[in-house]
Design a protein around this motif. Structure first.
Motif, short mmCIF file in Angstrom:
data_model
loop_
_atom_site.label_atom_id
_atom_site.label_comp_id
_atom_site.label_asym_id
_atom_site.label_seq_id
_atom_site.Cartn_x
_atom_site.Cartn_y
_atom_site.Cartn_z
N GLU A 1 7.10 20.85 12.10
CA GLU A 1 7.40 21.62 13.22
C GLU A 1 6.20 22.27 13.77
O GLU A 1 6.13 22.66 14.94
N GLU A 2 5.40 22.81 12.88
CA GLU A 2 4.33 23.72 13.14
C GLU A 2 3.18 22.73 13.71
O GLU A 2 2.61 23.15 14.68
N LEU A 3 3.19 21.44 13.45
CA LEU A 3 2.20 20.62 13.77
C LEU A 3 2.61 20.25 15.34
O LEU A 3 1.97 20.27 16.21
N GLU A 4 3.96 20.05 15.66
CA GLU A 4 4.39 19.93 17.02
C GLU A 4 4.14 21.10 17.83
O GLU A 4 3.71 20.95 18.96
N ARG A 5 4.37 22.55 17.28
CA ARG A 5 3.99 23.57 17.91
C ARG A 5 2.57 23.65 18.37
O ARG A 5 2.09 23.98 19.44
N ASP A 6 1.84 23.13 17.49
CA ASP A 6 0.14 23.46 17.69
C ASP A 6 -0.09 22.40 18.72
O ASP A 6 -0.86 22.62 19.65
N ARG A 7 0.39 21.18 18.58
CA ARG A 7 0.07 20.01 19.80
C ARG A 7 0.48 20.85 21.17
O ARG A 7 -0.35 20.65 22.00
N ARG A 8 1.70 21.22 21.09
CA ARG A 8 2.08 21.88 22.61
C ARG A 8 1.18 22.94 23.18
O ARG A 8 0.79 23.05 24.30
N GLU A 9 0.69 23.76 22.08
CA GLU A 9 -0.03 24.86 22.42
C GLU A 9 -1.45 24.22 23.06
O GLU A 9 -1.98 24.94 23.73
N ARG B 1 -6.29 30.40 22.26
CA ARG B 1 -6.14 29.38 21.22
C ARG B 1 -5.35 30.03 20.05
O ARG B 1 -5.68 31.15 19.54
N SER B 2 -4.53 29.26 19.47
CA SER B 2 -3.83 29.47 18.35
C SER B 2 -5.19 29.46 16.97
O SER B 2 -5.94 28.98 17.07
#
Length: 554
Positions: free
Chosen positions: A306-314, A326-327
């Motif tokens: 979930e966090e990986l997908e969130r990072d990809r969206r960001e 940037r995150s």
């Protein structure tokens, strides 16, 4: 026994009075050359009274490295304060050194020769002038006597007078001409005398005031007893190098042999000639890395899907809007990758060093390029064969394999190749440890002719209701020996290989393949053939590639 002394800009706090100051020329005795640098051992020899003295050593190379400077003196002699000057000379050099005394005497001798030459030329010129005056006298005498003789009407006397004046005038003029030529020759010789004298004066001036762009070493010396003292001066200097070169001579036949003539190529630009020196060559590398490199453990972490997908969206949103912040996860990923690349260790060969001492002495001038010195000859057994690659070449090539049966390391270097007395070309001999094997090519064999043909090649579906595709190829290779001797031939060819289970590769060969995938080279096939003189041998190779329907072969 010599006692080495480390020099670190020693300065005496109190300077006692010296018995004498001596100037000594340092003679290069032994040179040890490493890749890129050299250790140079110079010697000075002085006849010293007992006591403390100041020693001046001029004319050393410019910008000498003080860190590599070492002095060693015999027992009973102690080296004190040491100073190395680059930009100026010390106090007035020793005026009584044998070199300066000899140079002064030479200048005085040449000046005396020049004075004697000037006196000789002046004497010759006096003879020319005297002859000219005799001619003038004869001319005036003939005029006066002729007038008196005409009054007396004595024709015979006039003739006698004219003959006497003419004969004497000719003789005197010949003497004047000869004297003039002698004077010109003496003046030309005088020009040579002047040039030699100028050279001697310049040599004396150089001894009296050495060039300011060199280095001058000054040190104190305490001698317990009077006598001759030899001091060793060791320096570490750059701009020197050596490398091995080889003449590799292959002799084929019933008992093939490989003769290797080893030489070394030496060059130096230290700023000073090395004349009549002992030469030592070392494979040690004092200018390179002396300790192993460090290793760093990579930092790894896990992240939820979930966090990986969130990072990809960001990240996607930042690409669309560059001003968006940037995150933290995106920022910390890049430095980790850079750190792993920056500290990656590189493996270098660090084998045991080998030292070669060249017999006798040599002269190596400053700035010389590629001075070649013979070293020795090695005699090795060899295995010889012909190697054939019909897919690439139309003829075979002579190959030889040999083992370094010597107890020492053979360094890599350029090799000039000969086969049965004929020069083949240049190659590179690899580094060979004792007992190591290698193979080298020794030129084309025009009498071994190669061909490769592909008469059958098809690609398509197998059967009307087939669910698989295939590619089939047939290659016919021939080796024809048109030389006058039998040859063992290594034939090499290749077929495609696959790393996918669905792509299958099969082959058939006649005669049978001797080796597959030699030395891990996938898809490579080798045959060991014996082809007698005047005969021809064929090799047939069929291979098939099969893959499922719906895929494309690449």
């Amino acid at each position: 026994m010599f006692r080495p002394l480390l020099t670190t800009s020693l300065i005496a706090l109190t300077a006692p009075a010296f018995a004498d100051t001596f100037t000594a020329e340092a003679r290069v005795d032994t040179v040890t050359i490493y890749p890129g640098v050299a250790t140079i051992m110079r010697q000075i020899t002085l006849d010293l009274p007992a006591g403390r003295h100041e020693i001046i050593v001029p004319d050393l190379p410019e910008n000498l490295n003080a860190q590599g400077l070492r002095l060693a003196a015999p027992d009973g002699v102690q080296v004190g304060a040491v100073n190395l000057a680059y930009d100026r000379l010390p106090v007035t050099p020793d005026q009584t050194s044998p070199e300066i005394v000899a140079a002064k005497e030479e200048v005085e001798r040449l000046e005396d020769i020049l004075r004697q030459r000037d006196v000789s030329i002046a004497e010759i010129r006096l003879r020319v002038k005297a002859a000219e005056e005799q001619v003038a006298f004869l001319q005036s005498l003939s005029q006066a006597s002729a007038g008196e003789t005409l009054t007396a009407s004595a024709i015979a006397d006039i003739q006698a007078l004219a003959q006497m004046v003419g004969t004497e005038t000719l003789r005197v003029r010949q003497e004047a001409f000869a004297a003039e030529e002698e004077a010109k020759a003496a003046e030309r010789a005088r020009e040579d005398d002047v040039e030699v004298l100028d050279d001697a004066r310049r040599a004396l001036a150089a001894l009296m005031a050495p060039e300011s762009d060199g280095s001058v070493l000054t040190f104190t010396l305490d001698a317990a007893e009077a006598g001759e003292v030899t001091v060793d001066i060791s320096t570490l200097e750059g701009y020197a190098n050596w490398s091995p070169v080889y003449d590799v001579r292959l002799t084929t036949g019933d008992a093939p042999q490989l003769d290797i003539d080893r030489s070394v190529v030496v060059s130096q630009q230290t700023g000073q000639d090395w004349l009549d020196v002992k030469l030592v060559l070392s494979t040690a590398r004092p200018g390179e890395q002396i300790a192993p490199g460090g290793v760093w453990a990579p930092l790894r972490r896990i992240i939820s899907e979930e966090e990986l997908e969130r990072d990809r969206r960001e990240v996607f949103m930042m690409d669309e809007a560059p001003m968006m912040s940037r995150s933290v996860g995106a920022v910390t990923a890049a430095p980790m990758e850079m750190a792993e690349q920056e500290f990656k260790a590189t493996a270098n060969f660090r084998g045991a060093s080998v030292t070669y001492t060249y017999p006798g002495t040599v002269d190596i001038r400053n700035g010389v390029e590629d001075l070649r010195l013979p070293l020795d000859q090695l005699n090795l057994e060899a295995e010889v064969w012909a190697e054939a690659v019909p897919s690439r070449d139309s003829i075979a090539y002579r190959m030889a394999e040999f083992t370094n049966t010597t107890p020492e390391l053979l360094l890599p270097g350029q090799a000039l190749l000969f086969a049965d007395g004929t020069m083949i070309g240049f190659s590179q001999l690899p580094l060979l440890a004792a007992g190591a094997e290698t193979e080298m090519g020794f030129g084309p064999l025009d009498g071994i002719v190669l061909t490769r043909a592909t008469p059958n090649k098809s690609e398509g579906e197998r059967g009307v209701f087939s669910s698989a595709n295939q590619l089939t190829e047939q290659a016919i290779m021939s080796v024809e020996n048109l030389t006058g001797q039998d040859w063992d031939v290594l034939l090499r060819d290749a077929i495609p290989y696959s790393e996918q289970d669905d792509l299958e590769v099969t082959y058939e060969a006649s005669p049978r393949v001797t080796r597959t995938n030699p030395e891990g080279q996938r898809g490579i096939l080798e045959w060991d053939l014996t082809v007698p003189a005047g005969e021809k041998q064929e090799v047939t190779l069929d291979y098939t590639l099969t893959w499922p329907n719906g895929y494309v072969l690449q």
